[in-house]
Design an enzyme around this catalytic site. Structure first.
Site, short mmCIF file in Angstrom:
data_model
loop_
_atom_site.label_atom_id
_atom_site.label_comp_id
_atom_site.label_asym_id
_atom_site.label_seq_id
_atom_site.Cartn_x
_atom_site.Cartn_y
_atom_site.Cartn_z
N GLU A 65 0.81 -1.22 0.00
CA GLU A 65 0.00 0.00 0.00
C GLU A 65 0.85 1.27 0.00
OE1 GLU A 65 -0.59 -2.62 1.87
OE2 GLU A 65 -2.70 -3.19 1.69
N PHE A 127 -11.63 -7.94 13.20
CA PHE A 127 -10.52 -8.34 12.34
C PHE A 127 -10.20 -7.23 11.34
CE2 PHE A 127 -8.97 -10.44 8.42
CZ PHE A 127 -7.73 -10.82 8.92
N GLN A 128 -8.94 -6.89 11.24
CA GLN A 128 -8.45 -5.81 10.37
C GLN A 128 -9.14 -4.48 10.66
OE1 GLN A 128 -8.26 -7.22 6.24
NE2 GLN A 128 -6.20 -7.97 6.69
N LYS A 177 -17.79 -1.25 5.44
CA LYS A 177 -18.26 -2.20 4.44
C LYS A 177 -19.79 -2.16 4.28
CE LYS A 177 -17.16 -6.83 2.82
NZ LYS A 177 -16.54 -8.13 3.15
N MET A 494 24.18 9.37 2.69
CA MET A 494 23.90 10.62 3.40
C MET A 494 24.12 10.43 4.90
SD MET A 494 22.94 13.75 2.83
CE MET A 494 21.83 14.09 1.47
#
Lengths: 553, 186
Positions: A65, A127-128, A177, A494
């Site tokens: 993602e 869940f999630q 949802k 760096m």
């Protein structure tokens, strides 16, 4: 065919009443979205189902993602349009957080849609489930949790309006949802009805004061930033007209490269910690500093008390909070760069196009003296490839192409900013404010999707590049001919540079060990890799117009 | 600045309204925000103060317009003039914050706070507490043989003064609402 009138009526009703999932697709279409970047999951499946059923919006499946958000940033920065992301709840949303923060700090318009567990399960540690709006509140310009399908379409349109108006930035819309499944009424976009209406016109009294200052200044300087590019091509055109008509030297931040062409005669190069000698000395010695769409970042100012001590400072910015935040401003102008420059030019012309020609000629001469120091000079080598040499060759061989450059973060990023020349806006995509390693590769994918025929090159270091290397799969799947130009010094360059300067050369964990064979890695994804370790081979390697190659130093 | 149609002291104006030099003096300002009455707006405002390291001396919030879906947040904050200007500008950036007013700059304002005090004591202490409460126009809203709860309304300074007097007389608990404020006049 049905009876005309009856069919029309039914059609009208069909388009107004629809599921939340369908509303998402409809709203994206109404907003003119042609591409979205995403990754499916349980809580967004109804929307993915609607995406499956249509062909107007192209979905690019990323491999992580974070990659989706950076790709959308690349898309947005190279087109000027908002980038759109679709990810699932919980880990999908938390993985997007780095990209959101990156877009917030660089003022990149994004609309990120996240799935959420059903409204009746919110707060139950489902869940999630994650508190997505809570987590992303400080890293978005604004966010919404939509609990009612009837409000979904209006919220989506408001999201686009907020992301692209005023100082652009990322917005996030969290859609449970059950809201996606439920049916509601679709509302078309009404941006004029939004309460969010930032000021775009600058105050004429302040603009006139700035014109008066320009007319008399002996050592004026333009200091421009990403705000010019965000304002659009018209703003860049107005800036060029103003600079060329006045003969005032111009420098730019990392974010603003390309607003004024690098080949322009008044161009000083980038300023700041990693900027050019002439640009920084001009900043210090100028008597009128005209900041256009930049924000006095600490990489620019260094010590505040010693920053350009003798100059009068003007600042044009759409965000009132940028003005007087760190540096005291004498002439503040709140407004959109394009609008303000248009008014500024009008006033300046109507007052007789005056500047202090004699003094500016002397000032240009002084700037020329500084230029002669040639701060970018280096000792070339026959044995090893110097990064400066690599970038000079890259510049020479690609500058005549229809070229877009992205970068990762580190030394290679600064070398790219110093040694590559940008003639146009929206051609340079780099993580400025947040400094996100792993930005460049997915960003290059987003750019290539938006510009399929163009040459897209990601200038990278080996360590940054590995942070999002999984996106090789995305590039391969969509046959995107992005070029990965990896300057491999087997160091976190760096970090090492700072350890060398400030930490007694104790190189704590700043080397890259167990590196992959990048050529084989490319081949494993069905791409082409080229290893180049002899300076003499560099040109051949670059001339090679293959699908993808890695220049491994 | 009339071209901007922004009231003196309010959000978009702050960039134009800087005091002559950046001063180090800490000032106390009362800010009134008109915000969208949605669940996240208070978190946004508090998160801004916490995230950017600004002070909150007191903060009150309640819905003030049910049909217009508006809440009013009154924040008392301290900082140098530059920090105060920055706080106002940052608050103005929040999409669901519609108006930011600096009541300390915009004119004289009325500031009121409600507090309740539990004072525990016996004998003379108890009588003295009751007498002082009368002077401060505090009401007794609960009493037992050994305690009172006083309710007092007023400017924060008045409530501070009352608290100072009650402390030696057996002050056991305090609850304060924080400041609500309005500009005087029309």
């Amino acid at each position: 065919m049905r009876n005309g009138r009856c069919g029309q009526l039914e059609q009208k009703q069909m388009t107004r009443e629809m599921t939340g999932a369908k509303m998402v697709v409809e709203a994206l279409k109404e907003q003119g979205v042609d591409t979205i970047f995403g990754y499916p999951g349980g809580a967004v499946l109804p929307i993915y189902d609607e995406i499956f059923l249509q062909n107007d919006i192209r979905h690019i499946l990323v491999r992580h993602e974070q990659g989706a958000v950076h790709a959308a940033e690349g898309y947005a920065r190279s087109t000027g349009k908002p980038g759109v992301v679709l990810v699932t709840s919980g880990p999908g949303a938390t993985n997007a957080v780095t990209g959101l923060t990156d877009a917030l700090l660089d003022s990149i318009p994004l609309v990120v849609l996240t799935g959420q567990v059903p409204t009746f399960m919110i707060g139950s540690d489902a869940f999630q489930e994650a508190d997505t709006v809570g987590i992303t509140r400080p890293c978005t310009k604004h966010n919404w949790l939509v609990k009612d399908t009837d409000k979904l379409a209006a919220t989506l349109h408001e999201g686009f309006h907020v992301a692209t108006s005023g100082r652009p930035g990322p917005v996030l819309i969290d859609i449970p949802k059950d809201v996606q499944f439920a049916t509601g009424t679709y509302e078309p976009a009404k941006p004029a009805a939004s309460r969010y209406q930032p000021i775009v016109k600058g105050d004429m009294a302040e603009i006139t004061e700035l014109v008066a200052a320009i007319e008399t200044a002996k050592r004026p300087l333009f200091y421009t930033g990403g705000g010019v590019i965000n304002s659009g091509p018209a703003a860049c055109q107005l800036l060029r007209e103003l600079v060329d008509a006045t003969g005032i030297p111009i420098t730019s931040t990392l974010m603003g490269l390309g607003a004024y062409p690098a080949s322009g005669e008044n161009w000083l190069g980038m300023l700041g910690m990693h900027g050019l000698y002439e640009a920084n000395l001009a900043m210090h010695d100028c008597d009128l500093m005209i900041n256009i769409g930049a924000r006095f970042d600490d990489r620019i100012t260094g010590r505040i008390d010693a920053f350009s001590p003798n100059s009068k400072k003007a600042h044009i910015d759409i965000d009132p909070s940028s003005i007087n935040k760190v540096i005291r401003i004498d002439i503040p102008i709140v407004g959109d760069v394009g609008h303000v420059l248009e008014d500024l030019l009008k006033v300046w012309k109507s007052r007789g196009r005056k500047v202090n020609r004699e003094a500016i000629a002397k000032w240009q001469q002084q700037v020329g003296e500084w230029r002669k120091v040639n701060c970018l000079a280096y000792t070339s080598s026959q044995k090893t490839i110097k990064p400066q040499h690599a970038l000079e060759r890259l510049e020479a061989l690609t500058k005549d192409h229809d070229r877009y450059i992205t970068t990762e973060v580190g030394q290679h990023q600064m070398w790219a900013a110093q040694y590559l020349g940008f003639e146009d806006p929206n051609r340079w995509m780099t993580s400025g404010g947040l400094g996100t390693m792993g930005y460049g590769f997915p960003a290059s994918i987003g750019v290539q999707v938006a510009h399929p025929e163009s040459l897209v090159i990601n200038v990278a270091g080996e360590a940054s590049w590995l942070m999002n290397m999984q996106e090789m799969g995305t590039a391969a799947q969509y046959r995107l001919p992005v070029k990965q130009f990896i300057l491999n010094n087997e160091r976190l360059g760096m970090v090492r540079q700072w350890q060398e300067l400030l930490h007694g050369e104790r190189y704590s964990h700043s080397w890259s060990e167990s590196l992959p064979d990048f050529v084989k890695l490319a081949e494993a994804f069905g791409a082409k890799g080229i290893l180049c370790s002899d300076p003499a081979d560099l040109d051949d390697a670059k001339g090679d117009d293959h699908l993808r190659w890695t220049g491994d130093l | 600045m009339s071209a901007l149609h922004i009231k003196e002291g309010s959000t978009g104006h702050s960039a134009y309204n800087l005091r002559p030099t950046f001063s180090d003096v800490q000032e106390k300002h009362t800010l009134a925000l008109l915000v969208e009455n949605d669940p996240g707006v208070l978190a946004r405002v508090i998160g801004l103060f916490a995230g950017r390291g600004y002070n909150i001396e007191s903060l009150t919030v309640a819905e003030v317009d049910h049909t217009g879906h508006l809440s009013r947040i009154t924040v008392v904050t301290t900082g140098t003039p530059q920090v105060i200007e920055q706080i106002k500008a940052q608050l103005g950036r929040i999409v669901s914050v519609y108006e930011v007013h600096d009541l300390t700059v915009e004119g004289s304002s009325v500031e009121r706070e409600l507090a309740i005090f539990k004072v525990v004591g016996e004998g003379n202490q108890r009588v003295e507490a009751l007498r002082l409460a009368d002077i401060f126009r505090a009401n007794v809203v609960d009493s037992t043989l050994t305690s009172f709860i006083f309710e007092i309304t007023g400017a924060p300074e008045k409530i501070d003064a009352f608290a100072d007097l009650m402390r030696p007389l057996g002050l056991a608990e305090v609850a304060r609402t924080g400041v609500a404020a309005l500009l005087r006049g029309v």
